[in-house]
Motif scaffolding. Structure first.
Motif, PDB file in Angstrom:
ATOM      1  N   PHE A  18      -1.227  11.067  10.365  1.00 34.34           N
ATOM      2  CA  PHE A  18      -0.735   9.765  10.813  1.00 34.34           C
ATOM      3  C   PHE A  18      -0.039   9.904  12.168  1.00 34.34           C
ATOM      4  O   PHE A  18      -0.286   9.117  13.095  1.00 34.34           O
ATOM      5  CB  PHE A  18       0.228   9.193   9.772  1.00 34.34           C
ATOM      6  CG  PHE A  18       0.850   7.879  10.150  1.00 34.34           C
ATOM      7  CD1 PHE A  18       0.336   6.692   9.670  1.00 34.34           C
ATOM      8  CD2 PHE A  18       1.963   7.825  10.987  1.00 34.34           C
ATOM      9  CE1 PHE A  18       0.909   5.469  10.015  1.00 34.34           C
ATOM     10  CE2 PHE A  18       2.536   6.610  11.349  1.00 34.34           C
ATOM     11  CZ  PHE A  18       2.008   5.432  10.854  1.00 34.34           C
ATOM     12  N   MET A  77       6.931   3.547   6.634  1.00 37.98           N
ATOM     13  CA  MET A  77       5.591   4.025   6.298  1.00 37.98           C
ATOM     14  C   MET A  77       5.721   5.145   5.273  1.00 37.98           C
ATOM     15  O   MET A  77       6.254   6.212   5.567  1.00 37.98           O
ATOM     16  CB  MET A  77       4.894   4.532   7.572  1.00 37.98           C
ATOM     17  CG  MET A  77       3.528   5.156   7.348  1.00 37.98           C
ATOM     18  SD  MET A  77       2.344   3.965   6.759  1.00 37.98           S
ATOM     19  CE  MET A  77       1.589   4.905   5.442  1.00 37.98           C
ATOM     20  N   VAL A 100       4.870  -0.202   4.325  1.00 32.73           N
ATOM     21  CA  VAL A 100       3.441   0.077   4.185  1.00 32.73           C
ATOM     22  C   VAL A 100       3.291   1.332   3.342  1.00 32.73           C
ATOM     23  O   VAL A 100       3.994   2.324   3.549  1.00 32.73           O
ATOM     24  CB  VAL A 100       2.738   0.271   5.542  1.00 32.73           C
ATOM     25  CG1 VAL A 100       1.252   0.575   5.341  1.00 32.73           C
ATOM     26  CG2 VAL A 100       2.906  -0.968   6.418  1.00 32.73           C
ATOM     27  N   ASP A 101       2.380   1.273   2.368  1.00 36.31           N
ATOM     28  CA  ASP A 101       2.153   2.380   1.452  1.00 36.31           C
ATOM     29  C   ASP A 101       0.659   2.636   1.360  1.00 36.31           C
ATOM     30  O   ASP A 101      -0.141   1.732   1.589  1.00 36.31           O
ATOM     31  CB  ASP A 101       2.702   2.019   0.068  1.00 36.31           C
ATOM     32  CG  ASP A 101       2.866   3.224  -0.837  1.00 36.31           C
ATOM     33  OD1 ASP A 101       2.418   4.320  -0.454  1.00 36.31           O
ATOM     34  OD2 ASP A 101       3.438   3.058  -1.926  1.00 36.31           O
ATOM     35  N   MET A 102       0.278   3.850   1.014  1.00 32.72           N
ATOM     36  CA  MET A 102      -1.141   4.169   0.837  1.00 32.72           C
ATOM     37  C   MET A 102      -1.526   4.262  -0.631  1.00 32.72           C
ATOM     38  O   MET A 102      -2.658   4.596  -0.956  1.00 32.72           O
ATOM     39  CB  MET A 102      -1.472   5.473   1.571  1.00 32.72           C
ATOM     40  CG  MET A 102      -1.364   5.328   3.081  1.00 32.72           C
ATOM     41  SD  MET A 102      -1.594   6.886   3.964  1.00 32.72           S
ATOM     42  CE  MET A 102      -0.018   7.670   3.660  1.00 32.72           C
ATOM     43  N   MET A 144      -2.624   0.753   1.299  1.00 36.11           N
ATOM     44  CA  MET A 144      -3.226   0.645   2.618  1.00 36.11           C
ATOM     45  C   MET A 144      -3.563   2.014   3.191  1.00 36.11           C
ATOM     46  O   MET A 144      -3.171   2.383   4.287  1.00 36.11           O
ATOM     47  CB  MET A 144      -2.272  -0.118   3.555  1.00 36.11           C
ATOM     48  CG  MET A 144      -2.839  -0.555   4.880  1.00 36.11           C
ATOM     49  SD  MET A 144      -4.244  -1.690   4.807  1.00 36.11           S
ATOM     50  CE  MET A 144      -5.629  -0.608   5.181  1.00 36.11           C
ATOM     51  N   GLY A 145      -4.308   2.830   2.398  1.00 39.19           N
ATOM     52  CA  GLY A 145      -4.854   4.080   2.910  1.00 39.19           C
ATOM     53  C   GLY A 145      -6.343   3.887   3.159  1.00 39.19           C
ATOM     54  O   GLY A 145      -6.758   2.925   3.790  1.00 39.19           O
ATOM     55  N   GLY A 149      -7.286   0.841   0.284  1.00 42.74           N
ATOM     56  CA  GLY A 149      -7.030   0.489   1.672  1.00 42.74           C
ATOM     57  C   GLY A 149      -8.273  -0.028   2.346  1.00 42.74           C
ATOM     58  O   GLY A 149      -8.591  -1.211   2.269  1.00 42.74           O
ATOM     59  N   ASN A 365      -6.045   4.476   8.545  1.00 48.13           N
ATOM     60  CA  ASN A 365      -6.009   3.073   8.125  1.00 48.13           C
ATOM     61  C   ASN A 365      -4.618   2.445   8.181  1.00 48.13           C
ATOM     62  O   ASN A 365      -4.481   1.311   8.655  1.00 48.13           O
ATOM     63  CB  ASN A 365      -6.644   2.948   6.745  1.00 48.13           C
ATOM     64  CG  ASN A 365      -8.106   3.328   6.791  1.00 48.13           C
ATOM     65  OD1 ASN A 365      -8.929   2.597   7.311  1.00 48.13           O
ATOM     66  ND2 ASN A 365      -8.431   4.516   6.271  1.00 48.13           N
ATOM     67  N   PRO A 366      -3.549   3.110   7.738  1.00 50.07           N
ATOM     68  CA  PRO A 366      -2.235   2.503   7.924  1.00 50.07           C
ATOM     69  C   PRO A 366      -1.818   2.394   9.387  1.00 50.07           C
ATOM     70  O   PRO A 366      -1.052   1.491   9.739  1.00 50.07           O
ATOM     71  CB  PRO A 366      -1.285   3.419   7.142  1.00 50.07           C
ATOM     72  CG  PRO A 366      -2.021   4.700   6.967  1.00 50.07           C
ATOM     73  CD  PRO A 366      -3.471   4.324   6.906  1.00 50.07           C
ATOM     74  N   ALA A 369      -3.435  -0.780  10.440  1.00 49.30           N
ATOM     75  CA  ALA A 369      -2.725  -1.914   9.838  1.00 49.30           C
ATOM     76  C   ALA A 369      -1.405  -2.186  10.541  1.00 49.30           C
ATOM     77  O   ALA A 369      -1.052  -3.348  10.801  1.00 49.30           O
ATOM     78  CB  ALA A 369      -2.490  -1.636   8.352  1.00 49.30           C
ATOM     79  N   LEU A 370      -0.659  -1.147  10.859  1.00 44.87           N
ATOM     80  CA  LEU A 370       0.617  -1.329  11.545  1.00 44.87           C
ATOM     81  C   LEU A 370       0.418  -1.938  12.929  1.00 44.87           C
ATOM     82  O   LEU A 370       1.226  -2.749  13.380  1.00 44.87           O
ATOM     83  CB  LEU A 370       1.362   0.009  11.637  1.00 44.87           C
ATOM     84  CG  LEU A 370       2.073   0.438  10.351  1.00 44.87           C
ATOM     85  CD1 LEU A 370       2.422   1.910  10.390  1.00 44.87           C
ATOM     86  CD2 LEU A 370       3.334  -0.403  10.131  1.00 44.87           C
TER      87      LEU A 370
END
Length: 435
Positions: A18, A77, A100-102, A144-145, A149, A365-366, A369-370
């Motif tokens: 990340f 995150m 935000v979490d995966m 949101m992974g 996700g 992916n996060p 999204a962010l």
């Protein structure tokens, strides 16, 4: 708009990836990289002058909250194992930050009928607090992974643009990855957190059965049930997939009408055998036992003695594929069967980012999204999954990051192929264009 200041909790394989991906983007002001191991946080933070390293105990809501306040965090995150979800989730809300979490909060099997009925489902603890997040005007974006996700983004895209009715939303995950030792011999080395792998693979898998209009129920089945041979794209080929507990099945039906939702994973015979043995011996347990005067969790020991997924990239080869197989009726009123997918080659991710493909595919992916949240393209409050947002901006931005996705219509659509970034985007002729 307030400048985004992110607290990244966890600097392991996914957290490190990340940080590497986000370093190439300019949508945020600060990234605080926090881990229980300060040296690991410092390594991940050393690549960008906007990054700050910190030590944190992710099991402590107060510790995470203190970091949020110290660094004026706007977004938390979560990149640690889901056993820590609730302390980090609660800290974000207390700090007035978005989250935000995966993954999602953990499940607990039904005490009397674990392979028939749901007990506490994945995400139940978080959705129970949705009203608090809505009242505070804050967003908790869960799952949101990549899976969950990106597969959930694919579900939104399919429902909006490809299908008029959906029979099944079937997440299918497979790979042809091989890990070798220093002598070139193949060895067993999980490409993702072994703690999480044990959790999701040995829990009762959940299946959604509905009437296609939103009404339906979740029920469970036995681990590794309903094996099927699924043909993965881009040279991976046929892989046997089995039912596994996963967040998509608990997320997709909340926003998308379908008659069935499933998650099947290409685990492979070796991993299934190992998981069964661990369960038989009680080594999957998270309850601590006393060993020579020291209390340890058997599952923690198993995870500790295996190679760190973050470090196996140089000895790994092959591709990983995450995707969603959707069946039903197309917008033209004809039967349709479509696989939307994302493939990452380990050789590419190692050369380009220095991170192995499985953790890299999860981490991108996060970040995407962010960026959508930072620019206001995605907006919302409460506890929401990726399905609650427009999929097209996400898929556009994912491609702009240099990581294209693909579509295969597996009868009767005619396929056209346009190479993109070596991975290719395969799209049926009637697929709507992305903006």
């Amino acid at each position: 708009m307030t400048a985004m200041r992110i607290l990244l909790v966890g600097a392991g394989g996914v957290g490190g990836a990340f940080a590497a991906i986000a370093a190439r983007r300019d949508f945020f002001e600060t990234l605080v990289v926090a881990d229980h191991d300060l040296a690991r946080a410092e390594r991940a933070a050393g690549i960008d002058e906007r990054y700050v390293a910190a030590q944190v105990d992710a099991s402590s809501t107060d510790a995470v909250l203190a970091l949020c306040r110290e660094h004026r965090i706007t977004h938390v995150m979560n990149a640690v194992d889901p056993v820590f979800d609730m302390p980090v989730f609660d800290a974000a809300l207390a700090a007035g930050a978005d989250y935000v979490d995966m993954a999602m909060s953990l499940s607990r099997p039904h005490p009397e009928a674990p392979y028939e009925r749901c007990g506490v489902k994945l995400g139940d603890e978080q959705f129970a607090k949705a009203g608090q997040w809505e009242t505070a005007g804050r967003l908790a974006l869960v799952g949101m992974g990549v899976e969950p996700g990106l597969s959930d983004v694919f579900a939104r895209y399919a429902a909006d643009h490809l299908f008029s009715e959906i029979d099944e939303l079937g997440t299918r995950d497979g790979a042809d990855l091989v890990v070798t030792d220093e002598h070139g011999n193949e060895v067993f080395a999980p490409s993702f957190s072994m703690w999480t792998t044990i959790e999701e693979c040995l829990n009762p898998p959940v299946i959604w059965t509905g009437d296609g209009s939103g009404a339906g129920t979740w029920h469970t089945t036995a681990p590794f049930s309903e094996p099927e041979l699924f043909d993965f794209p881009e040279g991976i080929g046929p892989v046997e997939c089995v039912n596994v507990e996963h967040e998509e099945v608990l997320l997709m039906p909340r926003w998308i009408d379908c008659r069935r939702a499933t998650f099947k994973y290409g685990l492979g015979e070796e991993l299934i055998t190992i998981l069964k043995v661990l369960h038989t011996l009680g080594l999957d347990s998270t309850e601590k036992v006393r060993v020579k005067g020291v209390e340890v969790s058997p599952r923690d020991v198993v995870a500790a003695v295996l190679p760190d997924p973050a470090g196996i990239g140089p000895r790994m080869r092959g591709k990983t594929c995450a995707g969603l197989w959707v069946t039903g009726t197309g917008k033209d009123g004809r039967p349709r069967s479509t696989y939307l997918y994302h493939v990452v080659d380990n050789e590419w991710s190692m050369a380009e980012y220095g991170h192995q493909c499985v953790v890299w595919q999860t981490a991108i992916n996060p970040v995407v999204a962010l960026e959508l949240l930072a620019t206001g393209v995605w907006q919302g409050s409460g506890v929401l999954g990726p399905e609650a947002f427009d999929a097209v901006p996400f898929l556009d931005l994912l491609t702009a990051y240099g990581s294209p996705w693909g579509i295969e219509d597996r009868e009767p659509a005619v396929l056209v192929s346009t190479p993109v970034h070596g991975a290719g985007r395969i799209a049926p002729a009637d697929a709507p264009p992305l903006s």
